[in-house]
Design a protein around this motif. Structure first.
Motif, PDB file in Angstrom:
ATOM      1  N   SER A  23      -3.478   1.556  11.065  1.00  0.00           N
ATOM      2  CA  SER A  23      -3.532   0.309  10.298  1.00  0.00           C
ATOM      3  C   SER A  23      -2.277   0.242   9.439  1.00  0.00           C
ATOM      4  N   LEU A  24      -1.626  -0.912   9.433  1.00  0.00           N
ATOM      5  CA  LEU A  24      -0.312  -1.042   8.815  1.00  0.00           C
ATOM      6  C   LEU A  24      -0.340  -1.916   7.565  1.00  0.00           C
ATOM      7  N   PRO A  25       0.679  -1.779   6.702  1.00  0.00           N
ATOM      8  CA  PRO A  25       0.809  -2.715   5.579  1.00  0.00           C
ATOM      9  C   PRO A  25       1.019  -4.130   6.088  1.00  0.00           C
ATOM     10  N   GLY A  26       0.784  -5.103   5.231  1.00  0.00           N
ATOM     11  CA  GLY A  26       0.950  -6.503   5.604  1.00  0.00           C
ATOM     12  C   GLY A  26       2.391  -6.836   5.967  1.00  0.00           C
ATOM     13  N   ASP A  27       2.554  -7.852   6.786  1.00  0.00           N
ATOM     14  CA  ASP A  27       3.873  -8.293   7.230  1.00  0.00           C
ATOM     15  C   ASP A  27       4.711  -8.749   6.036  1.00  0.00           C
ATOM     16  N   LYS A  28       5.925  -8.182   5.927  1.00  0.00           N
ATOM     17  CA  LYS A  28       6.759  -8.487   4.767  1.00  0.00           C
ATOM     18  C   LYS A  28       7.216  -9.941   4.754  1.00  0.00           C
ATOM     19  N   SER A  29       7.633 -10.455   5.906  1.00  0.00           N
ATOM     20  CA  SER A  29       8.105 -11.848   5.968  1.00  0.00           C
ATOM     21  C   SER A  29       7.011 -12.820   5.539  1.00  0.00           C
ATOM     22  N   ILE A  30       5.802 -12.597   6.052  1.00  0.00           N
ATOM     23  CA  ILE A  30       4.687 -13.489   5.715  1.00  0.00           C
ATOM     24  C   ILE A  30       4.292 -13.316   4.257  1.00  0.00           C
ATOM     25  N   SER A  31       4.353 -12.103   3.737  1.00  0.00           N
ATOM     26  CA  SER A  31       3.978 -11.851   2.340  1.00  0.00           C
ATOM     27  C   SER A  31       4.881 -12.617   1.378  1.00  0.00           C
ATOM     28  N   HIS A  32       6.210 -12.572   1.610  1.00  0.00           N
ATOM     29  CA  HIS A  32       7.132 -13.346   0.768  1.00  0.00           C
ATOM     30  C   HIS A  32       6.725 -14.817   0.743  1.00  0.00           C
ATOM     31  N   ARG A  33       6.482 -15.371   1.913  1.00  0.00           N
ATOM     32  CA  ARG A  33       6.185 -16.796   2.020  1.00  0.00           C
ATOM     33  C   ARG A  33       4.835 -17.138   1.397  1.00  0.00           C
ATOM     34  N   ALA A  34       3.861 -16.256   1.575  1.00  0.00           N
ATOM     35  CA  ALA A  34       2.542 -16.494   0.983  1.00  0.00           C
ATOM     36  C   ALA A  34       2.630 -16.534  -0.540  1.00  0.00           C
ATOM     37  N   ILE A  35       3.387 -15.610  -1.121  1.00  0.00           N
ATOM     38  CA  ILE A  35       3.533 -15.567  -2.581  1.00  0.00           C
ATOM     39  C   ILE A  35       4.196 -16.842  -3.103  1.00  0.00           C
ATOM     40  N   ILE A  36       5.273 -17.266  -2.457  1.00  0.00           N
ATOM     41  CA  ILE A  36       6.011 -18.451  -2.916  1.00  0.00           C
ATOM     42  C   ILE A  36       5.179 -19.714  -2.747  1.00  0.00           C
TER      43      ILE A  36
ATOM     44  N   ILE B   4      -1.739  -8.457   1.490  1.00  0.00           N
ATOM     45  CA  ILE B   4      -0.370  -8.638   1.002  1.00  0.00           C
ATOM     46  C   ILE B   4       0.389  -7.314   1.030  1.00  0.00           C
ATOM     47  N   GLN B   5       1.680  -7.385   1.392  1.00  0.00           N
ATOM     48  CA  GLN B   5       2.496  -6.179   1.345  1.00  0.00           C
ATOM     49  C   GLN B   5       2.988  -5.969  -0.079  1.00  0.00           C
ATOM     50  N   ARG B   6       2.960  -4.738  -0.546  1.00  0.00           N
ATOM     51  CA  ARG B   6       3.322  -4.444  -1.932  1.00  0.00           C
ATOM     52  C   ARG B   6       4.593  -3.609  -2.033  1.00  0.00           C
ATOM     53  N   GLY B   7       5.500  -3.800  -1.096  1.00  0.00           N
ATOM     54  CA  GLY B   7       6.800  -3.152  -1.185  1.00  0.00           C
ATOM     55  C   GLY B   7       7.648  -3.786  -2.270  1.00  0.00           C
ATOM     56  N   ARG B   8       8.765  -3.151  -2.596  1.00  0.00           N
ATOM     57  CA  ARG B   8       9.595  -3.602  -3.720  1.00  0.00           C
ATOM     58  C   ARG B   8      10.146  -5.008  -3.505  1.00  0.00           C
ATOM     59  N   ASP B   9      10.499  -5.360  -2.261  1.00  0.00           N
ATOM     60  CA  ASP B   9      11.062  -6.694  -2.018  1.00  0.00           C
ATOM     61  C   ASP B   9      10.055  -7.785  -2.346  1.00  0.00           C
ATOM     62  N   CYS B  10       8.825  -7.619  -1.862  1.00  0.00           N
ATOM     63  CA  CYS B  10       7.793  -8.627  -2.130  1.00  0.00           C
ATOM     64  C   CYS B  10       7.423  -8.660  -3.609  1.00  0.00           C
ATOM     65  N   LEU B  11       7.408  -7.503  -4.244  1.00  0.00           N
ATOM     66  CA  LEU B  11       7.107  -7.465  -5.682  1.00  0.00           C
ATOM     67  C   LEU B  11       8.213  -8.136  -6.492  1.00  0.00           C
ATOM     68  N   ALA B  12       9.453  -8.062  -6.015  1.00  0.00           N
ATOM     69  CA  ALA B  12      10.544  -8.772  -6.694  1.00  0.00           C
ATOM     70  C   ALA B  12      10.292 -10.275  -6.670  1.00  0.00           C
TER      71      ALA B  12
END
Length: 330
Positions: free
Chosen positions: A18-31, A45-53
């Protein structure tokens, strides 16, 4: 004490992943959840540094976002509810954050500055600055207007028809976000279709958006509505497990709940061309995105293939892993 990590080569891979959430989709979902009317619950939601930024910057503009177990609950501010930030907005090392938010901030009624770490400040932003200026955006940057920080004076934008010289989902998304606020229609045309997560999520949240082959058009002034958003597992992260399994005979793995968007599954399609034993199971659709499980068995009998043209944007992030797999093909 020495921090030594010992790695023993595996004869084969077996199990479920099982993998973390898709980073591209996570950015867009947050915005998009942040500028929608009402509350959105983002699951996976992916909680990597890029998405948290991205999330931290939107919080600096008044967005209320809270963790609830594994979910992220965002109370959207609506189309005109963002507030002028009191400080410079730090994108850290995330080019996605900077390019997408440049489009959004160009259409707000306040001043903002986007910056990042030393690496991000060396990356050219001309591919988003130039078309945004055509829409009427007031953006100032160093290095003859090409490099961050980006100083943005928000203003009313005018929709344009833009032909992108190089397919780029980030450029396309930047202009669609700006177009969401612009007067009239904004369209983006590409030579090849880049990943289309933004178009799918905008439609899911109520935007007036149309996709006609390689052209995407959005109408300005239409409000988005908050909804439950489900983020699938990241196929780029899955590529490492899938690639390892196809080159090790005797492997059998299943990667669960992976995003299978047609504009992102080029890695899978190329491996199938090479003779890999891959099956897609439990295929379904959530929030406009195709999701399923990927079952892989290693047979160690791959053959070489040709990768060119429209296939490149569909596997751009997976090329390094594909190069490794290709070393084991005939």
């Amino acid at each position: 004490m020495n921090n030594i990590l010992s790695i023993t080569p595996a004869k084969y891979l077996q199990g479920e992943v099982s993998l973390p959430g898709d980073k591209s989709i996570s950015h867009r979902a947050i915005i998009l959840a942040s500028i929608a009317e009402g509350t959105s619950v983002i699951k996976g939601i992916q909680r990597g540094r890029d998405c948290l930024a991205t999330l931290n910057i939107l919080r600096m503009m008044g967005v209320e976002a809270k963790e609830k177990g594994d979910d992220l609950v965002i109370h959207g501010k609506g189309g005109v509810g963002l507030k002028e930030p009191r400080d410079i907005l730090d994108c850290e090392n995330s080019g996605t954050t900077m390019r997408l938010l440049a489009g959004l901030l160009s259409a707000q009624n306040f001043y903002s500055v986007l910056t990042g770490d030393s690496s991000l400040r060396k990356r050219p932003m001309g591919r988003v600055i130039e078309p945004l200026k055509r829409m009427g955006a007031q953006i100032f940057a160093r290095g003859k207007g090409r490099f961050p920080p980006l100083s943005i004076i928000g203003t009313r934008l005018q929709g344009i028809d833009y032909s992108s010289p190089i397919p780029s989902a980030q450029v396309k998304t930047c202009l669609l976000l700006a177009g969401l606020y612009a007067k009239g229609n904004t369209s983006v045309t590409e030579k090849y279709r880049s990943r289309d997560h933004t178009e799918r999520m905008l439609k899911f949240l109520g935007a007036d958006i149309e996709v006609d082959d390689l052209r995407v058009r959005i109408k300005g002034g239409v409000s988005l509505s908050g909804r439950k958003i489900w983020v699938p597992g990241d196929i780029s992260a899955a590529a490492f497990f899938i690639g390892g399994a196809v080159i090790l005979k005797g492997s059998k793995i299943k990667v669960l709940n992976v995003g299978l968007n047609p504009t992102r599954r080029g890695f899978i399609d190329i491996l199938l061309q090479m003779g890999a034993d891959i099956k897609i199971l439990n295929l379904k659709k959530k929030c406009g995105e195709k999701i399923g499980d990927i079952e892989v068995q290693g047979r160690n009998d791959l053959k070489g293939t040709l990768i060119e043209g429209e296939m490149i944007p569909r596997l751009i992030d997976e090329i390094p892993m594909l190069a490794v797999v290709a070393c084991f093909a005939r």
